[in-house]
Motif scaffolding. Structure first.
Motif, short mmCIF file in Angstrom:
data_model
loop_
_atom_site.label_atom_id
_atom_site.label_comp_id
_atom_site.label_asym_id
_atom_site.label_seq_id
_atom_site.Cartn_x
_atom_site.Cartn_y
_atom_site.Cartn_z
N SER A 56 -10.05 -26.90 28.08
CA SER A 56 -8.93 -27.62 27.46
C SER A 56 -8.63 -27.03 26.08
O SER A 56 -7.46 -26.79 25.74
N ASP A 60 -5.75 -24.54 27.06
CA ASP A 60 -4.72 -25.58 27.05
C ASP A 60 -4.34 -26.05 28.46
O ASP A 60 -3.16 -26.17 28.78
N CYS A 61 -5.36 -26.25 29.30
CA CYS A 61 -5.13 -26.80 30.63
C CYS A 61 -6.34 -27.64 31.02
O CYS A 61 -7.37 -27.62 30.33
N THR A 62 -6.20 -28.39 32.09
CA THR A 62 -7.29 -29.25 32.55
C THR A 62 -7.84 -28.71 33.86
O THR A 62 -7.06 -28.35 34.76
N VAL A 91 -7.69 -25.45 38.34
CA VAL A 91 -6.76 -26.07 37.39
C VAL A 91 -6.12 -27.27 38.08
O VAL A 91 -5.61 -27.16 39.20
N GLU A 93 -4.18 -29.50 35.90
CA GLU A 93 -3.01 -29.83 35.06
C GLU A 93 -2.76 -28.70 34.06
O GLU A 93 -3.67 -28.21 33.41
N GLY A 94 -1.49 -28.29 33.97
CA GLY A 94 -1.10 -27.24 33.04
C GLY A 94 -1.33 -25.85 33.61
O GLY A 94 -1.77 -25.69 34.75
N LEU A 95 -1.04 -24.86 32.80
CA LEU A 95 -1.26 -23.46 33.16
C LEU A 95 -2.14 -22.83 32.08
O LEU A 95 -1.90 -23.03 30.89
N PRO A 96 -3.15 -22.06 32.48
CA PRO A 96 -3.99 -21.40 31.48
C PRO A 96 -3.16 -20.51 30.55
O PRO A 96 -2.34 -19.72 31.00
N THR A 97 -3.37 -20.70 29.25
CA THR A 97 -2.66 -19.94 28.22
C THR A 97 -3.67 -19.36 27.25
O THR A 97 -4.54 -20.10 26.76
N SER A 99 -5.25 -18.37 23.96
CA SER A 99 -5.14 -18.67 22.53
C SER A 99 -6.19 -17.88 21.75
O SER A 99 -5.88 -17.30 20.72
#
Length: 148
Positions: A56, A60-62, A91, A93-97, A99
């Motif tokens: 997370s 930025d994903c679950t 995954v 929720e969301g898409l891996p981004t 950072s």
């Protein structure tokens, strides 16, 4: 005495049977090598919750984890010792981004060996490739039986 660190790594597989690979940035220790994303397990934290938290924060994903360890490897680097625990997940929720990492890519298992992996991650990479080979052999055996 070298510092010992307990780290969890996510083996994230998508619907196309591809594995998420993360390139360590030049600013990170062990720079410019590939790894499975994850991070340190905090005191009094179980490995599965640690992995969910780290992904997370980092991607930025679950994710949802399997409740079993895929690979458990201890590797000694020049300045520290890492206990890297790899866990399969997906995954939800969301898409891996990226950072913290320089780059994220999805690769088929048979292409994983084309990357320059961080040494602690190599046993999990080898296990994934072997697992894929075993699955292919079982499929081939099944189809051969059908033709007889």
């Amino acid at each position: 005495m070298k510092k010992q660190v307990k780290v969890v790594a996510a083996i994230i597989e998508n619907e196309n049977n591809e594995i998420l690979c993360a390139l360590r940035s030049p600013e990170m220790s062990i720079p410019n090598q590939w790894e499975f994303p994850g991070g340190k397990v905090e005191a009094n934290e179980d490995i599965f919750n640690a992995l969910i938290r780290e992904i997370s924060e980092e991607l930025d994903c679950t994710v949802e984890t399997t409740k079993e360890v895929f690979n458990d490897n201890t590797h000694e680097y020049e300045t520290f010792i890492i206990n890297l625990i790899s866990i399969k997940c997906r995954v939800v929720e969301g898409l891996p981004t990226a950072s913290e990492h320089s780059k994220l890519i999805w690769l088929k298992r048979e292409n994983l060996e084309s990357l320059k992996w961080a040494p602690a991650d190599i046993p999990a990479v080898v296990q994934l490739i072997q697992e894929n080979s075993l699955l292919e052999m079982r499929r081939l055996h099944f189809f051969c039986k059908l033709r007889i």
